[in-house]
Write a protein that holds these residues in place. Structure first.
Motif, short mmCIF file in Angstrom:
data_model
loop_
_atom_site.label_atom_id
_atom_site.label_comp_id
_atom_site.label_asym_id
_atom_site.label_seq_id
_atom_site.Cartn_x
_atom_site.Cartn_y
_atom_site.Cartn_z
N PHE A 134 5.07 4.04 6.20
CA PHE A 134 4.66 5.29 5.59
C PHE A 134 3.40 5.77 6.30
CE2 PHE A 134 6.36 3.28 1.49
CZ PHE A 134 7.59 3.91 1.60
N ALA A 135 3.34 7.05 6.62
CA ALA A 135 2.09 7.64 7.10
C ALA A 135 1.22 7.98 5.89
CB ALA A 135 2.37 8.89 7.91
N LEU A 136 -0.06 7.64 5.98
CA LEU A 136 -1.02 7.97 4.94
C LEU A 136 -1.75 9.23 5.38
CD1 LEU A 136 -2.45 4.37 4.35
CD2 LEU A 136 -0.46 5.46 3.28
N LYS A 137 -1.71 10.28 4.56
CA LYS A 137 -2.21 11.58 5.01
C LYS A 137 -3.24 12.15 4.05
CE LYS A 137 1.98 12.79 7.59
NZ LYS A 137 2.89 13.88 7.98
N VAL A 138 -4.17 12.89 4.63
CA VAL A 138 -5.16 13.65 3.88
C VAL A 138 -5.07 15.09 4.36
CG1 VAL A 138 -7.60 13.98 3.35
CG2 VAL A 138 -6.68 11.66 3.58
N ASN A 139 -4.71 16.00 3.44
CA ASN A 139 -4.51 17.41 3.79
C ASN A 139 -3.56 17.55 4.98
OD1 ASN A 139 -6.32 18.26 1.74
ND2 ASN A 139 -8.06 17.90 3.10
N ASP A 140 -2.46 16.76 4.91
CA ASP A 140 -1.39 16.76 5.92
C ASP A 140 -1.80 16.19 7.27
OD1 ASP A 140 0.56 17.85 4.23
OD2 ASP A 140 -0.15 19.89 4.63
N ARG A 141 -2.98 15.62 7.37
CA ARG A 141 -3.41 14.96 8.60
C ARG A 141 -3.21 13.45 8.44
NH1 ARG A 141 -9.56 14.71 11.23
NH2 ARG A 141 -9.00 13.31 12.95
N THR A 142 -2.54 12.84 9.41
CA THR A 142 -2.32 11.40 9.36
C THR A 142 -3.62 10.65 9.60
OG1 THR A 142 -0.02 11.59 10.10
CG2 THR A 142 -1.07 9.44 10.37
N VAL A 143 -4.02 9.84 8.62
CA VAL A 143 -5.27 9.09 8.74
C VAL A 143 -5.03 7.58 8.71
CG1 VAL A 143 -6.55 10.96 7.66
CG2 VAL A 143 -5.74 9.06 6.25
N GLY A 144 -3.77 7.18 8.49
CA GLY A 144 -3.47 5.75 8.44
C GLY A 144 -1.99 5.50 8.29
N PHE A 145 -1.64 4.24 8.16
CA PHE A 145 -0.23 3.88 7.96
C PHE A 145 -0.13 2.63 7.08
CE2 PHE A 145 -1.50 1.49 11.70
CZ PHE A 145 -0.96 0.24 11.47
N TYR A 146 1.06 2.45 6.53
CA TYR A 146 1.36 1.36 5.60
C TYR A 146 2.72 0.82 5.99
CZ TYR A 146 2.47 -0.46 0.79
OH TYR A 146 2.83 -1.20 -0.32
N GLY A 147 2.78 -0.44 6.43
CA GLY A 147 4.03 -1.05 6.86
C GLY A 147 4.50 -2.09 5.87
N TYR A 148 5.81 -2.16 5.65
CA TYR A 148 6.35 -3.08 4.66
C TYR A 148 7.70 -3.63 5.10
CZ TYR A 148 9.46 0.76 3.37
OH TYR A 148 10.41 1.76 3.42
N HIS A 149 8.16 -4.66 4.43
CA HIS A 149 9.50 -5.20 4.62
C HIS A 149 10.01 -5.65 3.26
CE1 HIS A 149 12.92 -7.08 6.56
NE2 HIS A 149 12.67 -8.19 5.92
N HIS A 150 11.04 -5.01 2.77
CA HIS A 150 11.55 -5.27 1.42
C HIS A 150 10.41 -5.18 0.41
CE1 HIS A 150 15.37 -6.05 3.21
NE2 HIS A 150 15.05 -7.22 3.73
N ASP A 151 10.09 -6.28 -0.27
CA ASP A 151 9.06 -6.22 -1.32
C ASP A 151 7.69 -6.66 -0.83
OD1 ASP A 151 9.66 -8.90 -0.96
OD2 ASP A 151 9.54 -9.41 -3.09
N LYS A 152 7.53 -6.85 0.48
CA LYS A 152 6.26 -7.35 1.01
C LYS A 152 5.49 -6.25 1.73
CE LYS A 152 4.03 -11.20 3.31
NZ LYS A 152 4.18 -12.53 3.95
N VAL A 153 4.22 -6.12 1.40
CA VAL A 153 3.31 -5.25 2.13
C VAL A 153 2.84 -6.02 3.36
CG1 VAL A 153 1.21 -3.87 2.04
CG2 VAL A 153 2.54 -4.26 -0.07
N LEU A 154 3.07 -5.47 4.56
CA LEU A 154 2.79 -6.21 5.79
C LEU A 154 1.51 -5.77 6.48
CD1 LEU A 154 6.36 -6.37 7.40
CD2 LEU A 154 5.16 -8.18 6.16
N LEU A 155 1.38 -4.47 6.72
CA LEU A 155 0.28 -3.96 7.53
C LEU A 155 -0.31 -2.70 6.90
CD1 LEU A 155 1.86 -4.25 11.11
CD2 LEU A 155 0.19 -5.80 10.08
N LEU A 156 -1.61 -2.59 6.98
CA LEU A 156 -2.31 -1.40 6.50
C LEU A 156 -3.40 -1.06 7.50
CD1 LEU A 156 -2.91 0.65 4.17
CD2 LEU A 156 -4.51 -1.06 3.27
N GLY A 157 -3.37 0.17 8.00
CA GLY A 157 -4.38 0.59 8.96
C GLY A 157 -4.88 1.99 8.66
N ILE A 158 -6.19 2.20 8.75
CA ILE A 158 -6.80 3.51 8.51
C ILE A 158 -7.76 3.81 9.65
CG2 ILE A 158 -8.29 4.86 6.96
CD1 ILE A 158 -7.14 3.33 4.63
N LYS A 159 -7.75 5.06 10.12
CA LYS A 159 -8.64 5.46 11.20
C LYS A 159 -10.09 5.16 10.85
CE LYS A 159 -6.05 9.26 13.37
NZ LYS A 159 -6.05 10.72 13.67
N LYS A 160 -10.86 4.80 11.86
CA LYS A 160 -12.25 4.42 11.64
C LYS A 160 -13.03 5.50 10.90
CE LYS A 160 -12.91 1.23 15.53
NZ LYS A 160 -13.65 0.99 16.80
#
Length: 224
Positions: A134-160
């Protein structure tokens, strides 16, 4: 029963054979002394590491494994935030390049940092191909992402430039809700004990400690 499993997703990054140890009996650990490559094993922190140390394994990390029931998820509302499957792949890759500087492979003195970076970069690309980001957005601008597999949250990243602005709770809580809406009643994740910021974040969302594991690595034969 398979006790030493190849991990081709790591071999492609490090250019040596890589393995996950599924059984920490002395017989299995002894086998690792006869195989060249990089090994990972996860064990109960209460168990003695004596055999692991005897066979050349070294401590790498402790992983905290929190879980969250759907009914326990706390949703943080904030104007302008959204979660989307629509994003620029190159933009996600750029965020990934700066988001994972303290993973266990970065801490492994046998692995050069640029190869540890490559491991996370390729992992994000895999999740993009699987359409589990999933892209994480603020006012339609991508500021981060959220990666998952089935029921597990795998990766979370947000711009500095968007960190420490009070956005993480709102963005991550809405991403968790989207993952729950795929049909899960419980989500789980795995966080390094050294990553206090992530631990506090997921605790604030309603995740609670389920288990902990210690991670050990070993390198046999030629290095990376």
């Amino acid at each position: 029963m398979e006790t030493i499993r190849k991990t081709p997703w790591d071999k492609r990054n490090f250019n040596i054979d890589t393995y996950e140890i599924l059984d920490h009996s002395e017989e299995t650990l002894r086998k690792t002394d006869t195989i060249d490559g990089h090994f990972t094993i996860k064990v109960n922190p209460l168990e003695s590491p004596k055999l692991l140390l005897k066979h050349g394994f070294y401590y790498m990390d402790t992983l905290i494994e929190p879980v969250c029931e759907r009914k326990s998820l706390t949703i943080y509302q904030q104007e302008g935030i959204s979660v989307s499957r629509e994003y620029d792949s190159d933009e996600i890759a750029q965020i990934a390049d700066e988001a994972f500087m303290h993973g266990r492979f970065h801490r492994d003195f046998h692995i050069p940092n640029h190869l540890a970076d490559l491991r996370y970069s390729n992992w994000v690309k895999d999740l993009q191909q699987e359409d589990t980001i999933f892209a994480l957005k603020v006012n339609d601008r991508t500021v981060g992402f959220y990666g998952y597999h089935h029921d597990k949250v795998l990766l979370l990243g947000i711009k500095k430039e968007f960190r420490k602005q009070g956005l993480a709770k709102a963005l991550t809580s809405h991403a968790c809700l989207e993952q729950f809406n795929l049909g899960y009643e419980q989500l789980r994740t795995s966080i390094s004990a050294a990553n206090v910021a992530s631990l506090n974040l997921f605790y604030a969302l309603g995740f609670r400690l389920s288990d902990t594991v210690d991670v050990y690595h070993k390198l046999s034969g030629p290095g990376v």
